[in-house]
Write an enzyme that holds these catalytic residues in place. Structure first.
Site, short mmCIF file in Angstrom:
data_model
loop_
_atom_site.label_atom_id
_atom_site.label_comp_id
_atom_site.label_asym_id
_atom_site.label_seq_id
_atom_site.Cartn_x
_atom_site.Cartn_y
_atom_site.Cartn_z
N ARG A 184 26.51 33.61 35.34
CA ARG A 184 26.55 34.37 34.72
C ARG A 184 27.00 33.97 32.86
NH1 ARG A 184 31.14 36.72 36.73
NH2 ARG A 184 32.81 36.75 35.71
N LYS A 221 32.65 34.28 48.61
CA LYS A 221 33.45 33.61 48.91
C LYS A 221 33.00 32.04 49.65
CE LYS A 221 36.91 34.46 45.76
NZ LYS A 221 37.32 36.12 45.65
N HIS A 265 44.67 39.21 36.74
CA HIS A 265 43.75 38.35 37.42
C HIS A 265 42.95 38.63 36.52
CE1 HIS A 265 45.86 37.30 41.38
NE2 HIS A 265 46.24 38.46 41.95
N GLU A 271 42.58 30.33 52.98
CA GLU A 271 43.13 29.27 52.01
C GLU A 271 44.73 28.75 51.92
OE1 GLU A 271 42.01 29.15 48.49
OE2 GLU A 271 39.42 29.53 49.15
C1 MV4 Z 1 44.37 30.45 44.75
C2 MV4 Z 1 45.87 30.61 43.52
C3 MV4 Z 1 46.38 29.25 45.09
N1 MV4 Z 1 45.93 29.18 45.89
N2 MV4 Z 1 44.17 30.44 45.61
C4 MV4 Z 1 41.89 32.57 42.43
C5 MV4 Z 1 41.33 34.11 41.90
C6 MV4 Z 1 42.14 34.29 41.08
N3 MV4 Z 1 42.16 35.90 40.13
C7 MV4 Z 1 43.51 34.22 41.19
N4 MV4 Z 1 43.68 32.97 42.35
C8 MV4 Z 1 44.38 32.64 42.80
N5 MV4 Z 1 43.77 31.77 43.57
C9 MV4 Z 1 44.69 29.71 46.15
N6 MV4 Z 1 44.47 28.80 47.60
C10 MV4 Z 1 46.30 31.26 43.05
C11 MV4 Z 1 45.45 32.43 42.54
C12 MV4 Z 1 46.11 32.71 41.32
C13 MV4 Z 1 45.84 32.59 39.85
C14 MV4 Z 1 44.94 31.83 39.68
C15 MV4 Z 1 44.80 31.27 38.13
C16 MV4 Z 1 45.64 32.42 37.64
C17 MV4 Z 1 46.62 32.84 37.19
C18 MV4 Z 1 46.71 33.44 38.66
C19 MV4 Z 1 47.30 34.50 39.53
C20 MV4 Z 1 47.52 34.79 40.60
C21 MV4 Z 1 47.28 33.81 42.16
#
Ligand code: MV4
Length: 504
Positions: free
Chosen positions: A293, A116, A235, A200
């Protein structure tokens, strides 16, 4: 064109690739583990080779065995599907060393996007907005405290090697920082053998929207628009759509251009996905990561653009130019995908392995089901329990939801529990229907469901009380009356059956 392709995968994606190969008159080679002797992909392929024991690291991850099988069978290319070896740069190098074509990007592009931190640096260099944060791993707690304070809470700690939410922690205040940092680092070490963690700024309730990109070996890079992927559980994506309910032509063009800049920066070849977080407030978007992918949810893009992504992957890997230009891509209608899992939604989504004793698949206008099982097949405990991807396509989002409800009603699986009932509920959910999708959707959906069940219980109790009162009254009346001779007509019984012969 390639004569024969080995598919280094299983389940629905192996079947999906075999279908494209058959349309292109390319012979197919399946590989299978002990647990997959009778699997659908083995039955569908022209040839099939046994590669080892059920656990993935003794079969589908054995790259030396897979390459040996490709040579033995005379395959001139390998399609990795998703998961397993699909993003393993070392595997790509070994395949290339044997003069076999890997259907996917170069190992260098894979490595550049694998971490990342490295991916963030490339995106920044390319002029693409990234989530505010660091581009170096944290050196100490002191370092973390200074950086977090400078961005302001809440912040996200993320493992550079991370994926699937592993090594990720939301930190609301400085008091929680120390524990969160230690937890993220030890999780990252345990899962990826790499303790690099960075900071972040946390985006509040973002949407997760990704852009499909495609590149050939002649330096052409295009995008195929977005997929809305905000509905996730632990996730894992569960529902995806194209277009996103917040899409507009301008946002799609801007995000698409940024995705293409990232692809160009690593000389990308083949199908790739650039993920963004999008804020609903001002539609600002931030690069998150790139997946090198073909993704599970690619069919929704195929339905709306009518481009066969697997066919295109094969053409491009063979060295042909992209079969379309950016200007020729157009988006028409609306597609929704539900990932059907062998899991019990009433039991915290516990895996539900076993034999599928009955399988009735939805059919009819605008329905596409990409499956990996058949009636009589066994869902094993060894692999991801996704049994199919149910996709619908219609002119508008509203018609697509109607169609998904109808298809979910037709879909019947016996012998194992599935997530079908969960999707039937989501398709009736007011926030889903309104397109109010963000990362908190499932949590809010579960709360609404609990509240509704509570009020249902109250209604049931009121019903029981009134039924008892009614029964009392009837008994008093019947004490001095003869019982009538009630006959229920066959028509009335038939009327109470649904279209599949089941009683309501
Ligand atoms: C985030 C976020 C809020 N702020 N990054 C990244 C991978 C993905 N599986 C979850 N991720 C997130 N990254 C920042 N800076 C919130 C999430 C997140 C999320 C993103 C999309 C769909 C569902 C989620 C559930 C929890 C957190």
């Amino acid at each position: 064109m390639f004569k024969k392709i080995l598919i280094a995968n299983r389940g629905e994606i192996a079947c999906r690739v075999i279908r494209a190969c058959r349309e292109m008159k390319i012979k197919t080679v399946a590989v299978y583990s002990e647990a997959d002797k009778d699997a659908l992909h083995v039955r569908m392929a022209d040839e099939a080779y046994f590669i080892g024991a059920p656990p993935s690291n003794e079969s589908y991850l054995r790259w030396e065995k897979i390459i040996e099988t490709a040579k033995e069978s005379g395959a001139d290319a390998i399609h990795p599907g998703y998961g397993f070896l699909s993003e393993n740069a070392e595997f790509v190098r070994r395949v290339n060393d044997e003069n076999i074509t890997f259907i996917g990007p170069s190992p260098e592009a894979m490595e550049a996007m694998g971490g990342k931190i490295s991916a963030r640096k490339i995106a920044i260099e390319a002029g693409v907005p990234v989530v505010p944060g660091t581009t170096e791993s944290l050196k100490s707690f002191e370092d973390a405290r200074e950086v977090a304070a400078s961005f302001g809470y809440p912040v996200m700690l993320k493992a550079s090697a991370g994926g699937g939410g592993k090594g990720m922690r939301l930190v609301n205040t400085e008091n929680d920082l120390k524990n969160a940092l230690e937890a993220a680092q030890s999780e990252a070490t345990a899962s990826f053998g790499d303790d690099a963690v960075y900071v972040e700024k946390a985006i509040v309730r973002p949407r997760h929207i990704e852009i499909q990109i495609f590149s050939d070996k002649h330096g052409n890079h295009v995008h195929l628009g977005e997929r809305e992927c905000s509905i996730q559980r632990r996730h894992q994506k569960v529902i995806e759509e194209c277009p996103s309910p917040i899409n507009d032509t301008n946002l799609r063009r801007k995000m698409g251009e940024c995705a293409v800049l990232v692809a160009k920066a690593v000389n990308y070849v083949g199908a790739g996905t650039v993920e963004f977080l999008v804020s609903d407030l001002d539609k600002s978007f931030y690069f998150l990561e790139m997946n090198t992918r073909l993704q599970v949810e690619h069919p929704v893009t195929e339905l709306v653009t009518r481009i066969d992504l697997v066919r295109e992957q094969i053409n491009v890997a063979f060295g042909e130019k992209l079969s379309f230009t950016q200007e020729a891509v157009n988006w028409d209608g609306h597609a929704i995908e539900c990932r059907v899992y062998a899991e019990d939604p009433e039991n915290n989504f516990l895996p539900s392995p076993g034999r599928i004793t009955r399988l009735r698949l939805p059919q009819g206008s605008g329905v596409r089901d990409d499956g990996g099982v058949y009636e009589g097949a066994e869902v094993s405990i060894y692999y991801d329990p996704m049994i199919s991807k149910l996709c619908v396509y219609a002119r508008t989002r509203s018609e697509a939801i109607d169609r998904m409800r109808r298809a979910l009603r037709e879909y019947e699986v016996g012998g194992i529990k599935t997530t079908l009932p969960f999707f039937r509920e989501i398709m009736e959910d007011e926030e889903f229907i309104a397109g109010k999708l963000d990362t908190g959707f499932i949590e809010r959906f579960n709360e609404r469901k609990k509240a509704k069940e509570l009020s249902e219980t109250e209604k049931d109790m009121a019903l029981i009380v009134s039924a008892l009162a009614y029964a009392d009254k009837q008994k008093a009346l019947s004490d001095n009356a003869t019982k009538p001779d009630v006959k229920i007509s066959r028509w009335a019984i038939a009327g109470r059956m649904n279209s599949f012969g089941n009683h309501f």
